[in-house]
Design a protein around this motif. Structure first.
Motif, PDB file in Angstrom:
ATOM      1  N   SER A   1     -26.791  24.118  14.869  1.00  0.00           N
ATOM      2  CA  SER A   1     -27.066  22.810  15.463  1.00  0.00           C
ATOM      3  C   SER A   1     -26.429  21.714  14.613  1.00  0.00           C
ATOM      4  CB  SER A   1     -28.573  22.568  15.545  1.00  0.00           C
ATOM      5  OG  SER A   1     -29.180  23.433  16.468  1.00  0.00           O
ATOM      6  N   MET A   2     -26.042  20.628  15.259  1.00  0.00           N
ATOM      7  CA  MET A   2     -25.455  19.486  14.559  1.00  0.00           C
ATOM      8  C   MET A   2     -26.176  18.207  14.969  1.00  0.00           C
ATOM      9  SD  MET A   2     -21.864  18.931  16.685  1.00  0.00           S
ATOM     10  CE  MET A   2     -21.748  17.155  16.408  1.00  0.00           C
ATOM     11  N   PRO A   3     -26.276  17.234  14.067  1.00  0.00           N
ATOM     12  CA  PRO A   3     -26.863  15.949  14.441  1.00  0.00           C
ATOM     13  C   PRO A   3     -25.834  15.107  15.182  1.00  0.00           C
ATOM     14  CG  PRO A   3     -26.231  15.901  12.135  1.00  0.00           C
ATOM     15  CD  PRO A   3     -25.926  17.294  12.635  1.00  0.00           C
ATOM     16  N   LEU A   4     -26.244  14.552  16.314  1.00  0.00           N
ATOM     17  CA  LEU A   4     -25.355  13.705  17.097  1.00  0.00           C
ATOM     18  C   LEU A   4     -25.792  12.259  16.913  1.00  0.00           C
ATOM     19  CD1 LEU A   4     -24.075  14.409  20.688  1.00  0.00           C
ATOM     20  CD2 LEU A   4     -24.644  12.106  19.933  1.00  0.00           C
ATOM     21  N   MET A   5     -24.887  11.438  16.385  1.00  0.00           N
ATOM     22  CA  MET A   5     -25.147  10.014  16.147  1.00  0.00           C
ATOM     23  C   MET A   5     -23.889   9.254  16.530  1.00  0.00           C
ATOM     24  SD  MET A   5     -27.093  10.275  12.431  1.00  0.00           S
ATOM     25  CE  MET A   5     -25.852  11.380  11.723  1.00  0.00           C
ATOM     26  N   LEU A   6     -23.956   8.454  17.585  1.00  0.00           N
ATOM     27  CA  LEU A   6     -22.755   7.839  18.157  1.00  0.00           C
ATOM     28  C   LEU A   6     -23.017   6.386  18.524  1.00  0.00           C
ATOM     29  CD1 LEU A   6     -19.853   8.198  19.380  1.00  0.00           C
ATOM     30  CD2 LEU A   6     -21.016   8.812  21.523  1.00  0.00           C
ATOM     31  N   GLY A   7     -22.006   5.561  18.331  1.00  0.00           N
ATOM     32  CA  GLY A   7     -22.078   4.165  18.758  1.00  0.00           C
ATOM     33  C   GLY A   7     -20.683   3.606  18.956  1.00  0.00           C
ATOM     34  N   PHE A   8     -20.615   2.378  19.458  1.00  0.00           N
ATOM     35  CA  PHE A   8     -19.341   1.697  19.680  1.00  0.00           C
ATOM     36  C   PHE A   8     -19.460   0.258  19.194  1.00  0.00           C
ATOM     37  CE2 PHE A   8     -19.422   5.203  22.617  1.00  0.00           C
ATOM     38  CZ  PHE A   8     -18.148   5.727  22.510  1.00  0.00           C
ATOM     39  N   HIS A   9     -18.500  -0.146  18.365  1.00  0.00           N
ATOM     40  CA  HIS A   9     -18.518  -1.490  17.780  1.00  0.00           C
ATOM     41  C   HIS A   9     -17.729  -2.435  18.699  1.00  0.00           C
ATOM     42  CE1 HIS A   9     -18.754  -4.563  14.711  1.00  0.00           C
ATOM     43  NE2 HIS A   9     -19.302  -3.718  13.842  1.00  0.00           N
ATOM     44  N   THR A  10     -18.201  -2.569  19.917  1.00  0.00           N
ATOM     45  CA  THR A  10     -17.504  -3.314  20.966  1.00  0.00           C
ATOM     46  C   THR A  10     -17.394  -4.792  20.610  1.00  0.00           C
ATOM     47  OG1 THR A  10     -18.429  -1.727  22.535  1.00  0.00           O
ATOM     48  CG2 THR A  10     -17.469  -3.752  23.432  1.00  0.00           C
ATOM     49  N   SER A  11     -16.168  -5.316  20.589  1.00  0.00           N
ATOM     50  CA  SER A  11     -15.924  -6.701  20.180  1.00  0.00           C
ATOM     51  C   SER A  11     -15.507  -7.528  21.392  1.00  0.00           C
ATOM     52  CB  SER A  11     -14.827  -6.763  19.110  1.00  0.00           C
ATOM     53  OG  SER A  11     -15.226  -6.073  17.948  1.00  0.00           O
ATOM     54  N   ILE A  12     -16.363  -8.473  21.762  1.00  0.00           N
ATOM     55  CA  ILE A  12     -16.189  -9.266  22.979  1.00  0.00           C
ATOM     56  C   ILE A  12     -15.717 -10.676  22.645  1.00  0.00           C
ATOM     57  CG2 ILE A  12     -17.328 -10.182  25.043  1.00  0.00           C
ATOM     58  CD1 ILE A  12     -17.229  -7.189  25.117  1.00  0.00           C
ATOM     59  N   ASN A  13     -14.699 -11.137  23.361  1.00  0.00           N
ATOM     60  CA  ASN A  13     -14.256 -12.516  23.212  1.00  0.00           C
ATOM     61  C   ASN A  13     -15.207 -13.471  23.920  1.00  0.00           C
ATOM     62  OD1 ASN A  13     -11.894 -12.547  21.664  1.00  0.00           O
ATOM     63  ND2 ASN A  13     -10.599 -12.005  23.406  1.00  0.00           N
ATOM     64  N   ALA A  14     -15.552 -14.564  23.265  1.00  0.00           N
ATOM     65  CA  ALA A  14     -16.290 -15.650  23.899  1.00  0.00           C
ATOM     66  C   ALA A  14     -15.816 -16.950  23.238  1.00  0.00           C
ATOM     67  CB  ALA A  14     -17.803 -15.468  23.740  1.00  0.00           C
ATOM     68  N   PRO A  15     -14.823 -17.591  23.850  1.00  0.00           N
ATOM     69  CA  PRO A  15     -14.424 -17.470  25.255  1.00  0.00           C
ATOM     70  C   PRO A  15     -13.407 -16.354  25.534  1.00  0.00           C
ATOM     71  CG  PRO A  15     -13.203 -19.250  24.230  1.00  0.00           C
ATOM     72  CD  PRO A  15     -14.177 -18.753  23.193  1.00  0.00           C
ATOM     73  N   PHE A  16     -13.533 -15.748  26.715  1.00  0.00           N
ATOM     74  CA  PHE A  16     -12.507 -14.825  27.177  1.00  0.00           C
ATOM     75  C   PHE A  16     -11.527 -15.526  28.118  1.00  0.00           C
ATOM     76  CE2 PHE A  16     -16.299 -13.671  29.886  1.00  0.00           C
ATOM     77  CZ  PHE A  16     -15.852 -14.168  31.105  1.00  0.00           C
ATOM     78  N   SER A  17     -11.867 -16.759  28.526  1.00  0.00           N
ATOM     79  CA  SER A  17     -10.980 -17.582  29.350  1.00  0.00           C
ATOM     80  C   SER A  17     -10.394 -18.698  28.504  1.00  0.00           C
ATOM     81  CB  SER A  17     -11.744 -18.185  30.532  1.00  0.00           C
ATOM     82  OG  SER A  17     -10.967 -19.181  31.179  1.00  0.00           O
TER      83      SER A  17
END
Length: 341
Positions: free
Chosen positions: A175-191
């Motif tokens: 068995s293995m430990p599953l640990m996952l995430g995403f460092h999602t970088s959002i523009n504000a402003p995107f316009s």
């Protein structure tokens, strides 16, 4: 100019780096397989929106030094591990200390690893790219995380949305430990027509997880402050204060971020689903024009937090088992209300 009939995937160069470009009008996405499988750009080319924080040509040195502050980097494991050590079942893991100021391991091994492009397909309706990463005894990661497993990262772009599918298969005998995430970088402003003040953020958070001076959970869960309750209901500015906060997600509502540009009358929705019951919310100094809503499968430093393991979100992936999850981005245009005479 990209036209509606131009649905395709092409090899390209992004600021000197090999890349793949997906186009399905009105959207465009760019992914960097050799730089952590990072989906570095998601754009609405019709309206000239850039939803993700992309490095400009003169920012590439910073991107290479801080790749988790651009695009959608893969974190495995996400965030911090105290002293770089933890135990799971009968094994003790020792990760390198790459955050020396706090003596922690930070963000795992995948955000700057080279991924293999295993599939590309295009049709009249959508374009898809699948990346894969195999870890075994020949991998340099194996000495820190001694498990044989395969991870695939699949992005599908259509005229309605960008979908991310993740699959992890345990090919080892233990068995293995599953640990996952995403460092999602959002523009504000995107316009380019808008300012930071034009943005409202809603995030499906329920409780705040207390962090100590090393940015590690203490085991306590706190009630949301009034500004955070506003964030979880009608919304608040993504820059209402400097943020590097950890939260548990709401369970009775869709798990998502909604970012609304009040000037452009459009919302960007980032749905992550129940497979990611924790969030980190980061905005650097609250004035840099971007923020990171980071979905995670587990609590920061989960194996070391002084609470029962089942409350931390750590997943035991047994031999031969696979785990999968999907997230998606899409936009909603808001209609102008008719004014009464």
């Amino acid at each position: 100019m990209i036209y509606q009939s131009d649905n395709r995937i092409t090899k390209t160069i992004f600021n000197g780096i090999n890349a793949y470009e997906l186009n399905v009008y009105p959207y465009q996405a760019i992914i960097l397989p050799e730089c952590g499988g990072n989906l570095i750009a998601f754009r609405d080319v019709e309206n000239n929106y850039s939803f993700l924080r992309e490095p400009a040509d003169n920012q590439m040195d910073d991107f290479k030094e801080n790749p988790f502050l651009y695009g959608i980097p893969v974190l495995f494991p996400p965030n911090r591990i105290e002293n770089g050590r933890f135990s799971f079942l009968n094994h003790t893991y020792k990760f390198p200390i790459n955050e020396p100021v706090n003596k922690n391991h930070l963000h795992g091994f995948f955000y700057n690893h080279c991924w293999e492009v295993s599939e590309t397909t295009s049709s009249e309706m959508e374009s898809t790219i699948e990346l894969s990463l195999k870890i075994d005894k020949q991998s340099d990661i194996y000495r820190y995380f001694p498990h044989s497993f395969r991870m695939s990262l699949r992005y599908t772009l259509s005229e309605n949305e960008l979908v991310q599918n993740v699959t992890i298969l345990n090919e080892g005998k233990e068995s293995m430990p599953l640990m996952l995430g995403f460092h999602t970088s959002i523009n504000a402003p995107f316009s380019k027509n808008s300012t930071m003040e034009d943005y409202n953020l809603q995030l499906s958070i329920k409780e705040k997880i207390e962090l100590n001076e090393r940015s590690l959970p203490t085991g306590k869960r706190l009630d949301l402050k009034s500004t955070e309750k506003k964030l979880s209901t009608e919304g608040n500015s993504p820059f209402f204060q400097q943020l590097d906060h950890h939260y548990a997600a709401q369970k009775d509502q869709p798990n998502r971020m909604v970012l609304t540009d009040k000037r452009e009358k459009i919302s960007l929705i980032y749905e992550t689903g129940s497979k990611y019951p924790f969030w980190m919310l980061y905005n650097r100094d609250a004035k840099s024009g971007f923020f990171c809503p980071e979905p995670q499968t587990n609590m920061v430093n989960g194996p070391n937090v002084p609470i029962p393991l089942e409350q931390t979100g750590i997943i035991e992936l047994k031999s031969g088992e696979f785990w999968s999850a999907h997230s998606r981005f899409y936009t909603i245009k808001h209609k102008l209300r008719n004014r009464r005479a």
